[in-house]
Design an enzyme around this catalytic site. Structure first.
Site, short mmCIF file in Angstrom:
data_model
loop_
_atom_site.label_atom_id
_atom_site.label_comp_id
_atom_site.label_asym_id
_atom_site.label_seq_id
_atom_site.Cartn_x
_atom_site.Cartn_y
_atom_site.Cartn_z
N THR A 39 0.82 -1.21 0.00
CA THR A 39 0.00 0.00 0.00
C THR A 39 0.85 1.25 0.00
O THR A 39 0.45 2.29 -0.53
CB THR A 39 -0.93 -0.01 1.24
OG1 THR A 39 -1.77 -1.15 1.12
CG2 THR A 39 -1.77 1.24 1.34
N TYR A 52 -7.93 0.85 -4.07
CA TYR A 52 -6.61 1.19 -4.61
C TYR A 52 -5.89 -0.07 -5.06
O TYR A 52 -6.33 -1.19 -4.76
CB TYR A 52 -5.75 1.91 -3.55
CG TYR A 52 -5.36 1.02 -2.39
CD1 TYR A 52 -6.22 0.80 -1.33
CD2 TYR A 52 -4.11 0.38 -2.37
CE1 TYR A 52 -5.88 -0.03 -0.28
CE2 TYR A 52 -3.76 -0.44 -1.32
CZ TYR A 52 -4.64 -0.64 -0.28
OH TYR A 52 -4.31 -1.47 0.75
N THR A 118 1.72 -4.22 4.39
CA THR A 118 1.61 -4.46 5.83
C THR A 118 0.98 -5.83 6.16
O THR A 118 1.13 -6.30 7.29
CB THR A 118 0.76 -3.36 6.50
OG1 THR A 118 -0.55 -3.36 5.92
CG2 THR A 118 1.41 -2.00 6.35
N ASP A 119 0.30 -6.45 5.19
CA ASP A 119 -0.44 -7.69 5.52
C ASP A 119 0.48 -8.80 6.03
O ASP A 119 0.11 -9.53 6.95
CB ASP A 119 -1.20 -8.21 4.29
CG ASP A 119 -2.41 -7.35 3.95
OD1 ASP A 119 -2.75 -6.46 4.74
OD2 ASP A 119 -3.02 -7.60 2.89
N LYS A 191 0.30 -7.22 13.22
CA LYS A 191 -0.70 -6.29 12.70
C LYS A 191 -2.01 -6.55 13.44
O LYS A 191 -2.45 -7.69 13.53
CB LYS A 191 -0.88 -6.52 11.19
CG LYS A 191 -1.75 -5.48 10.52
CD LYS A 191 -1.84 -5.66 9.00
CE LYS A 191 -2.66 -4.52 8.39
NZ LYS A 191 -2.82 -4.66 6.93
N GLU A 312 -2.47 -27.79 29.34
CA GLU A 312 -3.63 -28.69 29.22
C GLU A 312 -3.34 -29.86 28.28
O GLU A 312 -4.02 -30.88 28.31
CB GLU A 312 -4.84 -27.92 28.73
CG GLU A 312 -5.46 -27.02 29.79
CD GLU A 312 -6.71 -26.34 29.26
OE1 GLU A 312 -7.76 -26.98 29.21
OE2 GLU A 312 -6.61 -25.15 28.90
N1 ASP Z 1 -2.67 -5.50 1.09
C1 ASP Z 1 -1.62 -4.53 1.32
C2 ASP Z 1 -0.30 -5.26 1.34
O1 ASP Z 1 -0.03 -5.94 2.28
C3 ASP Z 1 -1.87 -3.80 2.59
C4 ASP Z 1 -0.82 -2.79 2.97
O2 ASP Z 1 0.27 -2.70 2.44
O3 ASP Z 1 -1.10 -2.01 3.92
O4 ASP Z 1 0.43 -5.16 0.41
#
Ligand code: ASP
Length: 355
Positions: A39, A52, A118-119, A191, A312
């Site tokens: 992103t 996007y 970020t994923d 995340k 457990e």
């Molecule tokens: N789907 C995107 C990615 O991981 C999300 C992001 O970058 O925030 O490339």
């Protein structure tokens, strides 16, 4: 998304001044940027359209959108991939890790900055932390808003990321993740929010530090093995062993466990309920596959906490590994690398306490 026509990133005055390249200054550290998409490089059709496309801008466009980067470091850039990180895979991990090791081995390089979606940032960063053979800083940044968004967070994260990569105190800390003014150790960061800019947290241990407009405060040292202290090496690897994650829930059956093993999984990570628990049919199936040589790691689907050995579930008797602090995604990374050296669950349990 082919119907969307992408806008270009708006450049500020300071940025325009250095749009043709970054000024070289001998006393500044040399930071090499490896871009992979995400992103942070994403583009919308309009700044108020939430849709996007990840990875639309290349590394040069990203760097040019950040004012005064040339005051922090001498920057060079390289595109390694252009993907949304939901498509991250073992082959790109190996390619990226090879570039990281090769670039850091160059005497003129002081640190690396990696741009990433970020994923799966928490997984890639932990993988790099375990296979990077240098003490020089490796910093990863991403963004929750595309480059074209109102209040895009990418340029600020990039600026702070370069500041951290250029800081000699970042040496020996393994891969660091910088977003929203916070520095995280790769091992700890997760995340936690689908879309908020405040999404990355180091839930069990807290962050490694804070960084505001390039000014850094460091907090805790890291006591787990990483970087050159790690025994894992990608040098002789063409591929990584298959490890699947199985999500536990009420009424869980053995079906997905058996399917994963039938399809070639050498290791399984269970995202267990509570302290790494699962239904009796699932537990019985995992006991069977563990006896057949597949390594089973019990992690948790909960966001925080430590999965205790022999709590457990009798891990000693069943030949399981408890994930300790690692969530399922990070457990999978460590198990993939562990399986390149051994499939002994006792040795692998020790690794889960050490890394
Ligand atoms: N789907 C995107 C990615 O991981 C999300 C992001 O970058 O925030 O490339």
């Amino acid at each position: 998304m082919a119907h969307i026509k992408y806008r270009s990133i708006v450049l500020g005055m300071a940025t325009l001044a250095c749009a043709t390249g970054f000024a070289r200054a001998n006393d500044l550290p040399d930071i090499h940027v490896l871009a992979t998409g995400g992103t942070i490089a994403g583009a919308q059709a309009s700044a108020t359209d939430y849709r996007y496309k990840s990875g639309a801008y290349d590394v040069n466009a990203l760097l040019k959108a950040v004012p005064n980067l040339d005051k922090l470091a001498v920057i060079t850039g390289e595109q390694v991939a252009s993907i949304g990180s939901q498509d991250m895979n073992d082959a790109i991990w190996l390619k990226l890790a090879r570039r990281v090791n090769a670039v850091l081995a160059e005497p003129g390089t002081d640190g690396i900055l990696i741009t990433h979606g970020t994923d799966t940032l928490e997984e890639t960063s932990y993988f790099l932390s375990l296979v990077t053979k240098s003490d020089k800083p490796v910093v990863m940044v991403g963004a929750m808003r595309p480059a074209t968004a109102i209040s895009a967070d990418g340029p600020g994260n990039l600026y702070n990321g370069v500041a951290v990569a250029a800081d000699p105190r970042a040496k020996g800390k393994g891969t660091l993740v910088v977003l929203n003014d916070t520095i995280h150790f790769a091992r700890n960061v997760v995340k936690t929010d689908t879309t908020s800019v405040q999404t990355f947290e180091s839930l069990n241990r807290g962050p490694a530090g804070r960084v505001h407009t390039g000014k850094i405060s460091w907090f805790e040292p890291m006591d787990r093995k990483l970087g050159p202290a790690s025994e894992f090496s990608i040098d002789a690897l063409d591929a990584l062993p298959r490890v699947d994650i199985i999500y536990a829930h009420a009424n869980m059956s053995a079906d997905l466990i058996e399917a994963a093993v039938r399809n070639g999984a050498k290791g399984l990570v269970v995202a267990g309920v509570g302290d790494g628990n699962m239904t009796t049919p699932a537990l019985d199936a995992l006991t069977r596959v563990a006896k057949s040589g597949v390594v089973v790691v019990r992690s948790t689907r909960l966001p925080a906490g430590i999965v205790l050995r022999n709590n457990e579930v009798n891990d000693d008797e069943k030949g399981f590994v408890a994930s300790d602090e690692l969530n399922p995604a990070k457990s999978r990374v460590l198990l993939q690398l562990a399986l390149t050296t051994t499939n002994d669950p006792v040795v692998i349990q020790k690794m889960f306490y050490e890394y």
